[in-house]
Structures are given as C-alpha cells and as structure tokens.
Design a protein around this motif. Sequence first.
Motif, short mmCIF file in Angstrom:
data_model
loop_
_atom_site.label_atom_id
_atom_site.label_comp_id
_atom_site.label_asym_id
_atom_site.label_seq_id
_atom_site.Cartn_x
_atom_site.Cartn_y
_atom_site.Cartn_z
N ARG A 1 0.85 -1.19 0.00
CA ARG A 1 0.00 0.00 0.00
C ARG A 1 0.88 1.24 0.00
NH1 ARG A 1 -5.11 -0.70 -1.46
NH2 ARG A 1 -6.20 0.40 0.19
N GLY A 2 0.35 2.30 -0.54
CA GLY A 2 1.03 3.58 -0.54
C GLY A 2 0.02 4.68 -0.35
N GLY A 3 0.49 5.80 0.15
CA GLY A 3 -0.41 6.92 0.37
C GLY A 3 0.19 7.90 1.35
N LEU A 4 -0.62 8.35 2.29
CA LEU A 4 -0.21 9.41 3.21
C LEU A 4 -0.08 8.89 4.63
CD1 LEU A 4 -2.61 12.25 1.99
CD2 LEU A 4 -0.18 12.02 1.46
N PHE A 5 1.05 9.22 5.25
CA PHE A 5 1.17 9.11 6.69
C PHE A 5 0.63 10.42 7.23
CE2 PHE A 5 3.16 9.80 10.74
CZ PHE A 5 3.20 8.55 11.34
N VAL A 6 -0.45 10.33 8.00
CA VAL A 6 -1.19 11.53 8.37
C VAL A 6 -0.62 12.12 9.65
CG1 VAL A 6 -3.45 12.47 8.96
CG2 VAL A 6 -3.26 10.67 7.25
N SER A 7 -0.03 13.29 9.51
CA SER A 7 0.48 14.03 10.66
C SER A 7 0.04 15.48 10.52
CB SER A 7 2.01 13.93 10.74
OG SER A 7 2.60 14.44 9.56
N TRP B 1 4.09 11.50 2.12
CA TRP B 1 3.90 10.33 1.26
C TRP B 1 4.73 9.18 1.81
CZ3 TRP B 1 -0.01 10.09 -1.90
CH2 TRP B 1 -0.55 11.27 -2.41
N HIS B 2 4.12 7.99 1.80
CA HIS B 2 4.74 6.87 2.51
C HIS B 2 4.30 5.56 1.86
CE1 HIS B 2 6.52 4.65 5.72
NE2 HIS B 2 5.39 4.30 6.31
N GLY B 3 5.01 4.47 2.17
CA GLY B 3 4.64 3.14 1.72
C GLY B 3 4.68 2.16 2.87
N TRP B 4 3.77 1.21 2.87
CA TRP B 4 3.70 0.22 3.95
C TRP B 4 3.06 -1.05 3.39
CZ3 TRP B 4 0.70 4.50 3.38
CH2 TRP B 4 -0.68 4.32 3.27
N VAL B 5 2.83 -2.03 4.24
CA VAL B 5 2.21 -3.28 3.83
C VAL B 5 0.93 -3.46 4.64
CG1 VAL B 5 3.47 -4.69 5.50
CG2 VAL B 5 2.62 -5.74 3.41
N GLU B 6 -0.07 -4.08 4.03
CA GLU B 6 -1.28 -4.46 4.76
C GLU B 6 -1.30 -5.97 4.91
OE1 GLU B 6 -4.84 -2.92 3.03
OE2 GLU B 6 -4.57 -0.94 3.94
N LEU B 7 -1.69 -6.43 6.10
CA LEU B 7 -1.73 -7.86 6.40
C LEU B 7 -3.16 -8.27 6.72
CD1 LEU B 7 1.40 -8.06 8.76
CD2 LEU B 7 1.31 -8.46 6.29
N HIS B 8 -3.53 -9.44 6.23
CA HIS B 8 -4.88 -9.93 6.49
C HIS B 8 -4.88 -10.78 7.76
CE1 HIS B 8 -8.69 -12.18 5.91
NE2 HIS B 8 -9.06 -11.02 5.38
N THR B 9 -5.76 -10.43 8.68
CA THR B 9 -5.90 -11.14 9.95
C THR B 9 -7.32 -11.67 10.07
OG1 THR B 9 -6.72 -9.27 11.26
CG2 THR B 9 -4.35 -9.36 10.88
N ASP B 10 -7.60 -12.35 11.16
CA ASP B 10 -8.95 -12.85 11.40
C ASP B 10 -9.95 -11.71 11.54
OD1 ASP B 10 -7.98 -15.42 11.35
OD2 ASP B 10 -7.82 -15.61 13.54
N ARG C 1 2.51 -3.39 16.45
CA ARG C 1 1.30 -2.58 16.52
C ARG C 1 0.94 -2.05 15.14
NH1 ARG C 1 -0.05 2.66 20.46
NH2 ARG C 1 -2.03 3.18 19.44
N SER C 2 -0.33 -2.11 14.79
CA SER C 2 -0.79 -1.59 13.50
C SER C 2 -0.83 -0.06 13.53
CB SER C 2 -2.18 -2.13 13.19
OG SER C 2 -2.72 -1.48 12.04
N THR C 3 -0.58 0.54 12.38
CA THR C 3 -0.68 2.00 12.25
C THR C 3 -2.07 2.42 11.76
OG1 THR C 3 0.34 1.77 10.05
CG2 THR C 3 1.78 2.42 11.88
N HIS C 4 -3.06 1.58 12.01
CA HIS C 4 -4.43 1.89 11.63
C HIS C 4 -4.84 3.24 12.21
CE1 HIS C 4 -8.66 1.33 10.70
NE2 HIS C 4 -8.93 1.70 11.94
N GLY C 5 -5.50 4.06 11.39
CA GLY C 5 -5.92 5.38 11.82
C GLY C 5 -4.89 6.46 11.60
N LEU C 6 -3.70 6.08 11.09
CA LEU C 6 -2.64 7.06 10.84
C LEU C 6 -2.18 7.07 9.39
CD1 LEU C 6 -0.36 6.88 13.99
CD2 LEU C 6 -1.20 8.97 12.93
#
Length: 311
Positions: A218-224, A230-239, A268-273
């Motif tokens: 995934r790519g997009g914005l790290f919200v601060s 602009w930033h890049g990260w990975v998304e992981l599928h969990t239960d 820790r996930s960066t969900h919400g950021l």
Amino acid sequence: MHATDGSTRVHDVLEHIRMVPDQYREFTVSAPDLLRLYRIGPPLLDQLLDGGLPHDGSGNDRRFDPLDAENIGLGLSIGPRWRIMRGWSESLVRHDHLGTRSGYRVNLTAACPAPGHHGPCDFALDPALTADLAPDELCRVEPGSYAWTLAPARDPFYFPAQFNELINAATKLRFHLLPQELTSDLEFLRTTGLADCKLATAYLVQRSRELGINSRPRGGLFVSVPFPVWHGWVELHTDSGWYPADPFLLGALTRWGITDAAQWPPKRSTHGLVLPVDSSRLRVTCRAVEPATSRLRIAGVSYLKPHRRPT
C-alpha cells in the motif's frame, strides 16, 4: 552524546553509506551547503572524511551526495530529515491522546486547469479516486475545496503471534534513504540489510508470500498535523480483516531513540494514521472546460472535533 558514542555512530553511518555504489551518487552539494542545509559543520565533516565519506574533488572544491548527507543526519540526529522523523514520532504519540472519538481531516484544494474561461468553475473529482470511498469520506466543502476524513481512532491493534517471524524480519533491516535505482532492488536489500520504505514494503510482501501470509503493498499518506507525508507500507490480512503494518518504520524510530517501543512496538498496527491513496488519482476536472484536468493540492491536515455523545 559521549565522544565514544559519537564515534561509533559515525562509524556505523559511514559503513552503511559505503554499501551504496558510487555509480548511484550525485556529487552536487558543497561543503558550505552541508553546513547550511544539513548542519554538517567542519569538525564533523573532517571526521566523516577521515572515515571515508564518498566525495568528488578536493579541498574547497569537494562535492558530496545529498542522500549521503540526509543519511548522516538520520544516523547522527541532526538536520532536516531528522526533524521530519521526529515529527512522525510526535504524531504517533499525539495519536494515542486523541481518544476514540476523534480523527483527522486532510484538506485538499483544486485550481482550475484552464483559468480565465467563461462562467464559474464546475469541478469534478477523478472517479477512480472516489470509487472505493464511503459517501462521507471525501466531501466537497466549497467549490474547489475538499475534505478527506480519516476514521476515528479505535483501540490499538497488535498483530498476533503468527506474524512474529515477518515482523522480526522487518526490524532486522536498517533504514537508509536510497537512490531511485535501488528502491526496488531486493538483491541489494538481501546483500546489505538496507532499505527505504518502498524497498522494505516489497520485501515484506515477498516474505509474507513465503510464510503463507496474505499481504498487499500500500502507498499513500502518513497523516500528521499539520502536513502529511507520502509513505509506503504493507497491509496484512488477519482474522479481523486487513490492517496496515509498518514494523520497518516503527523499528527504525525506536532504534533512533525517538519512539517508545512499549507504546509503539513493531507489532502494533498504524491503523488510523495512514491513508491509502494513489497520488496519480488526486486529479480534478473543470467541467466548464473539459477535458482539462489538474492535480489536487494537499493543503494540510487538521484534527477532527470529537463527536459528542448523546445526552
């Protein structure tokens, strides 16, 4: 910083810098500019040169690579890139103080791609940008002005034990700003252990596949606040569904001593950021002069006011 600590850090920085082949360097920065732009003054520069800092020319005509200068700043806690990373760390800390009923608003502005036309502008967002969004996630505030809301922060999510091997692999990498030619070179990563966010994301997607973990880049914005990055990260599928993971960045921030590992461990996930968005889709059309288009400009980030509880 003790002198011995400083010498060790200089040694480590130079060791990583020398792993990047000279063919990828652009020797464009003078010694005066090293001080003015990167806070690398004469005493430190002498120490770096004695340790083998790559350069072109000699004496007052020496030139240095700007990425090397930025990596020195990161390794030695000085300069503009270091301040940016401190800003990311502060955003993580502030995020935990927002509460569960707040969030972020990314402000976007549009400029007419053909100014001077007859009549008022009639803007339309790129359909590819809005296709996967909820109706109230990206809305028009006024003509030419939009607000993109990032969902209120929820309870922290920590990746369970089956992700430990992947997360540990990410934290073993060392953050290093790379020339464009190396940002997709997985062989360079394996050989040196160095990566930037783009290369680390590619590596984690490949490693996930080897471990049988469902992932996606995934790519997009790290919200601060006040400005995103602009930033890049990975998304992981969990239960519990898909969650953004950034053990590489969180590990680097901890290693630099600017983030508390107890508060923001790599698991820790960066969900919400983070806000997934393709920069090429940040376009707007003025229907008064179609098919002319222009890019949306990110005007900044603000905090959402907390939602009031019903009385």
